[in-house]
Design an enzyme around this catalytic site. Structure first.
Site, short mmCIF file in Angstrom:
data_model
loop_
_atom_site.label_atom_id
_atom_site.label_comp_id
_atom_site.label_asym_id
_atom_site.label_seq_id
_atom_site.Cartn_x
_atom_site.Cartn_y
_atom_site.Cartn_z
N GLU A 1 -11.82 -0.63 3.75
CA GLU A 1 -10.95 -1.19 4.69
C GLU A 1 -9.51 -0.52 4.37
O GLU A 1 -8.49 -1.61 3.66
CB GLU A 1 -10.83 -2.70 4.40
CG GLU A 1 -11.84 -3.62 5.20
CD GLU A 1 -11.53 -4.99 4.67
OE1 GLU A 1 -12.39 -5.91 5.18
OE2 GLU A 1 -11.07 -5.45 3.61
N GLY A 28 -5.48 0.22 4.18
CA GLY A 28 -4.39 -0.02 5.23
C GLY A 28 -3.37 0.98 4.89
O GLY A 28 -3.16 1.64 5.59
N ARG A 29 -2.94 0.71 3.59
CA ARG A 29 -1.55 1.61 3.09
C ARG A 29 -1.92 2.96 3.42
O ARG A 29 -1.26 3.89 3.96
CB ARG A 29 -1.45 1.33 1.65
CG ARG A 29 -0.35 2.32 1.01
CD ARG A 29 -0.43 1.84 -0.51
NE ARG A 29 -0.73 0.61 -0.80
CZ ARG A 29 0.28 -0.23 -0.84
NH1 ARG A 29 1.51 0.04 -0.58
NH2 ARG A 29 -0.09 -1.64 -1.24
N ARG A 77 9.32 -4.25 -0.25
CA ARG A 77 8.60 -3.92 -1.32
C ARG A 77 9.34 -3.70 -2.92
O ARG A 77 8.71 -4.25 -3.89
CB ARG A 77 7.84 -2.66 -1.07
CG ARG A 77 6.81 -2.80 0.16
CD ARG A 77 5.94 -1.93 0.24
NE ARG A 77 4.92 -1.75 -0.68
CZ ARG A 77 4.78 -0.80 -1.76
NH1 ARG A 77 5.98 -0.03 -1.87
NH2 ARG A 77 3.98 -0.91 -2.79
N CYS A 105 23.31 -10.76 -0.42
CA CYS A 105 23.66 -11.24 -1.68
C CYS A 105 22.60 -11.93 -2.69
O CYS A 105 22.53 -13.01 -2.72
CB CYS A 105 24.84 -12.29 -1.21
SG CYS A 105 25.73 -12.78 -2.67
N GLU A 106 22.01 -11.00 -3.11
CA GLU A 106 21.06 -11.24 -3.97
C GLU A 106 20.74 -9.95 -5.03
O GLU A 106 20.58 -8.56 -4.35
CB GLU A 106 19.55 -11.06 -3.25
CG GLU A 106 19.33 -12.29 -2.57
CD GLU A 106 18.87 -13.70 -3.08
OE1 GLU A 106 18.52 -13.73 -4.15
OE2 GLU A 106 18.94 -14.54 -2.23
N TYR A 153 3.66 -1.85 5.14
CA TYR A 153 4.17 -3.01 4.50
C TYR A 153 5.50 -2.74 4.74
O TYR A 153 6.39 -3.46 3.86
CB TYR A 153 3.54 -3.25 3.01
CG TYR A 153 2.16 -3.32 3.19
CD1 TYR A 153 1.54 -4.54 3.85
CD2 TYR A 153 1.47 -2.39 2.45
CE1 TYR A 153 -0.04 -4.33 3.64
CE2 TYR A 153 -0.15 -2.34 2.78
CZ TYR A 153 -0.76 -3.50 2.97
OH TYR A 153 -2.05 -3.71 3.19
C1 LIG Z 1 -4.50 -6.06 2.32
C2 LIG Z 1 -6.00 -6.04 2.63
C3 LIG Z 1 -6.60 -4.67 2.82
C4 LIG Z 1 -5.64 -3.39 2.68
O1 LIG Z 1 -5.54 -3.12 1.33
P1 LIG Z 1 -4.59 -1.59 1.30
O2 LIG Z 1 -3.81 -1.78 -0.15
O3 LIG Z 1 -3.31 -1.44 2.22
O4 LIG Z 1 -5.43 -0.73 1.58
C5 LIG Z 1 -7.97 -4.48 2.98
N1 LIG Z 1 -8.64 -5.66 3.06
C6 LIG Z 1 -8.09 -6.69 2.87
C7 LIG Z 1 -8.91 -8.15 2.87
C8 LIG Z 1 -6.71 -7.06 2.51
O5 LIG Z 1 -6.22 -8.29 2.34
#
Ligand SMILES: *Cc1c(COP(=O)(O)O)cnc(C)c1O
Length: 437
Positions: free
Chosen positions: A293, A295-296, A332, A364-365, A392
């Protein structure tokens, strides 16, 4: 370097972006502006799919939910992993996700066009409203899989009459991450305890179709901490064999995301083939298909954030460079002390000497800073590009300080599409009832 590596390099650096094109985009769409290159997203997906030819790749949508991104990845063959009812609605359901502008323009179907059987919903302490939506969507899309990380969630789904596909999220007891806030694997919040998982999976077959096991160790698998990844995968392999020996037929074992990307120019890209080989070896023999899975990994280096310099202040022996983007635009750095490379992409910047400056936003932080950077000596009006902003970035943007969220555009070859128009102050106040004193 092989021909494939030249066509699809393991990393795209901030220096590889055309300054001229970025300036033109800022002129046309204003700043702050998120820019995402779909071709690079496709390349990242293909590298991942090539490294894991036997696995199912699910894109963790929370990294970037822009509709063209979801569509492009679904077209490439990716499944989608959703973290909320909102993400499910974007991916699956026209009515839930109907955009006001689509409705007005009479455009049909704002869905990303993903088949339910290619969608996983990972429910972490899911609010009632999320479960209601998920169960309703599962009625229309019986192929949907709900990933459950607590016995309570199983009961809550059963109470809603759900008897469909379940994947059990397990707490593997090992975590990885570039910061403690993103290491989820060892945090009791995520997943059922490892020692209880096999019994829970077997019990759940009485009420649901149990199709998978899942673990996600957090974000930031890098060359150095492959041992943590190996450990997680090997524990999941053991568990899968135990569950399979109890006559539960698993379709897949999902070992999560967390594939790291280099945020600094001197960091090497992840050796995906090495990660894939380690994964295969650690998993061992199971009947189920491997699932990952990312994402990044699929979107980070496909995006930059453009912002304009509005202030240059000499202070002591340094300088503070004020920019329009801040912690509400790109959270981030403030959240995780994350480093994002910066580059001055102004027309004549290359002729100026580099100088180390502190770059800070308009909020302002004191957390509202992007840290110290070497930049071609910044002047008011310059355009800065902030690298690795595709993951993100826009997703975590918020309206703190009553600041409208930025615009985001998606590049598809020479085409430029607005994925999110720039918000106005009226958008920020639109949810307030009009008759309020
Ligand atoms: C956020 C997340 C991902 C993806 O994480 P990355 O670091 O972006 O690859 C995969 N699975 C689950 C369950 C997540 O919460």
């Amino acid at each position: 370097m092989s021909a494939a590596t030249v066509r699809n390099p393991a990393v795209r650096r901030l220096a590889d972006w055309s300054a001229e094109r970025l300036r033109a985009l800022a002129d046309d769409h204003g700043t702050p502006l998120y820019v995402l290159d779909l071709d690079r997203v496709r390349q990242n997906y293909r590298r991942m799919a090539d490294a894991f030819p036997e696995a199912e790749v699910y894109y963790a949508a929370k990294a970037n939910t822009a509709r063209p991104v979801l569509r492009a990845l679904a077209d490439e063959g990716a499944g989608i992993e959703c973290a909320s009812a909102g993400e499910l609605a974007r991916v699956l359901d026209a009515r839930e996700a109907q955009c006001a502008s689509d409705a007005r323009a009479g455009r049909d179907d704002p869905r990303a066009g993903v088949a339910g059987s290619r969608v996983h919903y990972t429910a972490v302490n899911p609010p009632d409203r999320d479960l209601d939506v998920a169960v309703r969507l599962a009625d229309d899309h019986p192929g949907l899989t709900i990933t459950v990380g607590a016995a309570d969630t199983l009961d809550r789904l059963a109470e809603r009459g759900y008897d469909g596909r379940i994947c059990l999220r397990v707490n593997p007891g090992v975590g990885a991450g570039h910061h403690e806030k993103v290491a989820t694997g060892a945090d009791a919040k995520f997943g059922v305890p490892y020692d209880r998982a096999a019994d829970l999976a077997e019990d759940a077959t009485a009420r649901f179709e149990v199709v998978g096991l899942h673990a996600h160790a957090g974000s930031g698998i890098s060359g150095e901490d492959l041992s943590a990844h190996r450990e997680l995968v090997s524990r999941m392999g053991d568990l899968a064999r135990e569950v399979e020996s109890q006559d539960v037929e698993l379709e897949f074992v999902d070992v999560g995301g967390g594939f790291g990307v280099p945020y600094r120019p001197d960091e090497d890209p992840l050796d995906l083939d090495a990660v894939a080989a380690a994964t295969r070896e650690a998993l061992g023999e199971v009947d189920a298909t491997l699932a990952v899975e990312p994402g990044r990994y699929l979107v980070a280096d496909a995006g930059v954030l453009l912002t304009a310099v509005n202030t240059v202040k000499e202070a002591g022996d340094g300088a503070v460079v004020g920019v329009g983007a801040g912690m509400t635009t790109l959270a981030r750095p403030a959240l995780y002390d994350a480093h994002h490379e910066m580059r001055n992409v102004s027309a004549d910047a290359e002729r100026r000497p580099d100088r180390e400056v502190t770059v800070a936003g308009p909020v302002c932080e004191s957390a509202d800073t992007f840290g110290d950077h070497w930049l071609a000596d910044p002047e008011r009006g310059d355009l800065l590009a902030i690298g690795n902003s595709g993951a993100y970035g826009y997703e975590m943007a918020n309206q703190y300080n009553s600041r409208p969220r930025p615009a985001s555009v998606v590049l598809d070859g020479d085409d430029v599409r607005v994925a999110r128009r720039r918000e106005t102050i009226a958008d920020v106040t639109a949810v307030e009832p009009e008759d309020q004193a």
